[in-house]
Design an enzyme around this catalytic site. Sequence first.
Site, PDB file in Angstrom:
ATOM      1  N   TYR A   1      -1.423   3.789   6.211  1.00  0.00           N
ATOM      2  CA  TYR A   1      -0.163   2.609   7.382  1.00  0.00           C
ATOM      3  C   TYR A   1      -0.081   3.671   8.990  1.00  0.00           C
ATOM      4  O   TYR A   1      -0.543   2.856   9.261  1.00  0.00           O
ATOM      5  CB  TYR A   1       0.347   2.987   6.267  1.00  0.00           C
ATOM      6  CG  TYR A   1       0.850   0.722   5.852  1.00  0.00           C
ATOM      7  CD1 TYR A   1      -0.307   1.114   4.698  1.00  0.00           C
ATOM      8  CD2 TYR A   1       1.518   0.158   5.666  1.00  0.00           C
ATOM      9  CE1 TYR A   1      -0.473  -0.358   4.259  1.00  0.00           C
ATOM     10  CE2 TYR A   1       1.606  -1.193   5.169  1.00  0.00           C
ATOM     11  CZ  TYR A   1      -0.153  -1.258   4.477  1.00  0.00           C
ATOM     12  OH  TYR A   1       0.486  -2.344   3.252  1.00  0.00           O
TER      13      TYR A   1
ATOM     14  N   ASN B   1       5.664  -6.474  -0.987  1.00  0.00           N
ATOM     15  CA  ASN B   1       5.398  -7.854  -1.651  1.00  0.00           C
ATOM     16  C   ASN B   1       6.102  -8.966  -1.447  1.00  0.00           C
ATOM     17  O   ASN B   1       7.382  -8.670  -2.092  1.00  0.00           O
ATOM     18  CB  ASN B   1       3.339  -8.184  -2.109  1.00  0.00           C
ATOM     19  CG  ASN B   1       2.410  -6.916  -0.554  1.00  0.00           C
ATOM     20  OD1 ASN B   1       2.026  -7.081   0.060  1.00  0.00           O
ATOM     21  ND2 ASN B   1       2.110  -6.889  -1.731  1.00  0.00           N
TER      22      ASN B   1
ATOM     23  N   HIS C   1      -2.341  -8.885   6.113  1.00  0.00           N
ATOM     24  CA  HIS C   1      -0.706  -8.958   7.084  1.00  0.00           C
ATOM     25  C   HIS C   1      -1.182  -9.130   9.103  1.00  0.00           C
ATOM     26  O   HIS C   1      -0.470  -8.877   9.541  1.00  0.00           O
ATOM     27  CB  HIS C   1       0.123  -7.311   6.683  1.00  0.00           C
ATOM     28  CG  HIS C   1       0.217  -7.263   5.059  1.00  0.00           C
ATOM     29  ND1 HIS C   1       1.251  -7.987   4.901  1.00  0.00           N
ATOM     30  CD2 HIS C   1      -0.690  -6.681   4.751  1.00  0.00           C
ATOM     31  CE1 HIS C   1       0.559  -7.774   3.316  1.00  0.00           C
ATOM     32  NE2 HIS C   1       0.206  -6.565   3.438  1.00  0.00           N
TER      33      HIS C   1
END
Length: 485
Positions: free
Chosen positions: A337, A127, A54
């Site tokens: 993350y 997404n 990303h």
Amino acid sequence: MSKRVLTTESGAPVADNQNSATAGVGGPLLLQDQHLLEKLARFNRERIPERVVHARGSGAYGYFEVTDDVSAYTRAAFLSEVGKKTELFLRFSTVADSLGGADAVRDPRGFAIKFYTEEGNYDLVGNNTPVFFIKDPIKFPDFIHSQKRDPFTGKQEADNVWDFWAHAPEATHQVTWLFGDRGIPASYRHMNGYGSHTYQWTNEAGEAFFVKYHFKTNQGVRSLSAEQAAELVGKDANSHQTDLLQSIERGVSPSWTLYVQVMPAAEAADYRFNPFDLTKVWPHADYPLQRVGRLVLDRNPDNVFAEVEQAAFSPNNFVPGIGPSPDKMLQGRLFAYADAHRYRLGVNHTQLPVNAPKATEADNYGRDGRMATRNGSRHDKNYEPNSYQGPAQTDTALSAPLAVHGWTGAHAAPEHAKDDDFFQAGELYRLMSEDEKSRLVSNIAGSLSQVAREDVIEKNLAHFAAADAEYGRRVEEAVRALRED
């Protein structure tokens, strides 16, 4: 109005910003030129490590407005009443390419939202597809390595891409999405967004529900063919960024309607599909879409680096009334993350303006670390419990507890009645029109035919055939025709 004075980082006025200090006219530079050294040193450090995935992204600010009552399912304050608005930041992205990649490529798109709620920030990291390629996070590094640039050739290799998918039959569903008509959105405004994972909602009574998020674009879904995308990339590699920026600047605020699918927690164990498998969807006939509200983007960032590059989204940023599910991929992302942001941006990245709470304040015992801006006063303690009126726990869990049982160990996911790797991929294929099927087959064949090894091709063809006999036959015929040319 007084003239602004250019200064150094320490605030001293700069006498000359056009000429470096030298030893005489035309002489070598002087080490004592603090302004020159500071500018060059700062320039060398302007960039931070880019995201592994990303990396290429765009973003905008906006708000979420509740249009329908969902208080029966969740006690989240920002969803508590019709008409309530919450500020947010949304970052779109491609997955596999680097920061310098093009926008109009065949790749899933990230759809990450930071809701600045009065109970803290809630991050929903999804997404533009409702499913993904794998169901277990232990395979994620391998999957991404197969899709990114090869260590030797320095470019994406069809051999690597399809070799991994040959050994991951659960990817067939997402591959069918990716090579179908929605594989290349015309813009970020013209695609849907999905939470993809299964999450838990908990109401005031403590009742638990599992939910899936669907953000339906109000601009209508528009996509590009492979030929259109190639032409657009040649004209403007930043096409999606250009479109998003310009549409908001001219007052055209893109919007999405949020729907959720709601499953009572007690129904999860016996559902025909594993409801926590990221490679599966819940058919709408089983759990219809229920409208929640409207998401609107109406303000561009002032600085892309500060607000888009440094935006940090973590799926573990929950608020009361919302929590995780046993979804293995979600569980892996709860760690990965936040850890990625601590590496890229530092342990205090949550204090950056784009990441800091806006409708409330962070109040905890975290101190120090690089770039700390919130260390408290001499009266604030850095431990808990204490006798100095420091922040204390609420004793109220954010979400309902999840029951666990059995032995520890490396287990495959539990199988449900309809759990296989191909059924839903076949269902998706059979929903397509004849023209859509033809484009899907052509797109897959164009990529798969580039693979050098016949055994890798054969394994992938077997996956498509297992999903639908016609699907497999047509892809095989198209691949063979291209390889014979």
